[in-house]
Design an enzyme around this catalytic site. Structure first.
Site, PDB file in Angstrom:
ATOM      1  N   HIS A 126       0.745  -1.063   0.430  1.00  0.00           N
ATOM      2  CA  HIS A 126       0.022  -0.203   0.123  1.00  0.00           C
ATOM      3  C   HIS A 126       0.673   1.491   0.279  1.00  0.00           C
ATOM      4  O   HIS A 126       0.140   2.565  -0.209  1.00  0.00           O
ATOM      5  CB  HIS A 126      -0.561   0.373   0.901  1.00  0.00           C
ATOM      6  CG  HIS A 126      -2.080  -1.035   1.236  1.00  0.00           C
ATOM      7  ND1 HIS A 126      -3.073  -1.329   0.123  1.00  0.00           N
ATOM      8  CD2 HIS A 126      -2.691  -1.576   2.442  1.00  0.00           C
ATOM      9  CE1 HIS A 126      -3.269  -2.125   0.103  1.00  0.00           C
ATOM     10  NE2 HIS A 126      -3.612  -2.621   1.700  1.00  0.00           N
ATOM     11  N   ASP A 163      -3.202 -10.581  -2.831  1.00  0.00           N
ATOM     12  CA  ASP A 163      -3.053 -10.409  -1.582  1.00  0.00           C
ATOM     13  C   ASP A 163      -4.930  -9.713  -1.539  1.00  0.00           C
ATOM     14  O   ASP A 163      -5.199  -9.479  -2.519  1.00  0.00           O
ATOM     15  CB  ASP A 163      -2.170  -9.358  -1.027  1.00  0.00           C
ATOM     16  CG  ASP A 163      -2.678  -8.107   0.097  1.00  0.00           C
ATOM     17  OD1 ASP A 163      -1.632  -8.642   1.272  1.00  0.00           O
ATOM     18  OD2 ASP A 163      -4.275  -7.948   1.151  1.00  0.00           O
ATOM     19  N   HIS A 165      -6.945  -7.108  -0.422  1.00  0.00           N
ATOM     20  CA  HIS A 165      -6.664  -5.308  -1.068  1.00  0.00           C
ATOM     21  C   HIS A 165      -5.831  -5.066  -2.457  1.00  0.00           C
ATOM     22  O   HIS A 165      -4.649  -5.994  -2.542  1.00  0.00           O
ATOM     23  CB  HIS A 165      -5.889  -4.654   0.435  1.00  0.00           C
ATOM     24  CG  HIS A 165      -6.920  -5.683   1.381  1.00  0.00           C
ATOM     25  ND1 HIS A 165      -6.400  -6.061   2.611  1.00  0.00           N
ATOM     26  CD2 HIS A 165      -7.664  -4.646   2.269  1.00  0.00           C
ATOM     27  CE1 HIS A 165      -6.904  -5.952   3.426  1.00  0.00           C
ATOM     28  NE2 HIS A 165      -8.086  -5.458   3.386  1.00  0.00           N
ATOM     29  N   ASP A 247      -4.884 -12.810   2.981  1.00  0.00           N
ATOM     30  CA  ASP A 247      -5.947 -12.484   3.743  1.00  0.00           C
ATOM     31  C   ASP A 247      -6.737 -12.428   3.413  1.00  0.00           C
ATOM     32  O   ASP A 247      -8.351 -12.587   3.759  1.00  0.00           O
ATOM     33  CB  ASP A 247      -5.940 -11.353   4.453  1.00  0.00           C
ATOM     34  CG  ASP A 247      -4.837  -9.751   3.492  1.00  0.00           C
ATOM     35  OD1 ASP A 247      -4.514 -11.098   2.261  1.00  0.00           O
ATOM     36  OD2 ASP A 247      -4.725  -9.059   3.692  1.00  0.00           O
TER      37      ASP A 247
END
Length: 311
Positions: A126, A163, A165, A247
């Site tokens: 991120h 991931d 995200h 995740d």
């Protein structure tokens, strides 16, 4: 196949509060699980030096680096955003995580190790060129990709991000390299989950596949088979860097996808096949997300089994 295994004590000293999901135990449970399974018997443990300003500044602005140095507290906590906090050990953990990514690339590109897995934190995907956010401070994956290009002269590097995200920071940093054809990014992530980006890729050489909430591993497998693999085959990467987030697992409370342990084994098998065909087997895998500790450890175990050729 003796795969490099990189971690560092600072990865367990950085913490953002007793109830924060991105916690030191993430590294500990992975290490314990790999040792319990005997997988580290097939890996060479390596300790990396902190990343230098030179390698960091390929991916990030001097403003961000200086901001992290200035904000880093001597005691207590210093907030970056509502989810992202520094303690007195954070800066060293950040620098050693980025350093592990760089060292892993050096080991793999020099032929000293065919593959590498970095059990490191904080995660990185991120972190944008000028902004730390979302548990991330420096973008380990982007630093690794740019190091492979600049220090080892690679002309085609693939960054794979599974991931849950979207890796907004990796897109932000690598957009120019994607546009000039030296980088291909492929990713899956849960649609509209934090940070809410990814539906419209920033470059042509980016293959983003948003997955619907509550979809399961079959949706990911279709995305990989129908979209990732044709793009990777056409690109013929010389190295694959993986932003390995765990995740999307059905036991992880921070998201709403339904992957299981075997899905991580399957996706790693697909990537290993591409690497064997096009990249001399070369893979550098970097830990990103994954917050249910038991599911994280098991899923990383399946991932590592494939990397070492045990599955």
């Amino acid at each position: 196949m003796i795969v490099a295994y990189l971690t560092h004590p600072f990865s367990t000293k950085h913490e953002m509060g007793s109830h924060h999901p991105e916690c030191p135990d993430r590294v500990r449970v992975i290490d314990d699980h790999l040792r319990a399974l005997g997988l580290l018997d097939f890996m060479r443990e390596e300790t990396a030096a902190p990343a230098t300003d030179e390698v960091i500044l390929r991916a990030h602005s001097e403003y961000l680096l200086q901001s992290l140095e200035r904000i880093a507290p001597a005691e207590g906590y210093a907030g970056i955003d509502g989810d992202t906090t520094m303690n007195p050990f954070t800066l060293q953990a950040v620098l050693h995580s980025a350093g592990a990514a760089v060292h892993a690339v050096d080991l793999v590109c020099s032929g000293k190790s065919p593959r590498a897995f970095c059990n490191i934190r904080p995660p990185g995907h991120h972190a944008e060129r000028e902004r730390a956010m979302g548990f991330c401070f420096l973008n380990n994956a982007a630093i690794a990709v740019l190091h492979a290009i600049e220090a080892h002269g690679l002309e085609r590097v693939a960054l794979v991000d599974f991931d849950v995200h979207h890796g907004n920071g990796s897109e932000d940093i690598l957009v120019e390299e994607c546009n000039n054809g030296r980088v291909l990014m492929v990713s899956t992530f849960q649609h509209h989950l934090y940070p809410g980006t990814g539906d419209n890729p920033m470059a042509d050489n980016m293959v983003n596949v948003p997955l619907k909430a509550y979809s399961k591993g079959d949706a990911m497998r279709a995305a990989v088979t129908e979209q990732w693999l044709p793009a990777l085959e056409a690109f013929s990467p010389q190295l694959i860097v993986i932003s390995a987030g765990f995740d999307a697992h059905r036991e992880d409370d921070l998201a709403s996808l339904g992957w299981v342990d075997s899905d991580y084994r399957w996706v790693t098998q697909q990537l290993a096949a591409v690497a064997d065909k096009h990249s001399q087997g070369r893979i550098v895998s970097l830990l990103e997300g994954g917050y249910h500790l038991d599911a994280l450890a098991r899923s990383v175990g399946e991932h590592v089994k494939v990397l070492i050729g045990a599955d």
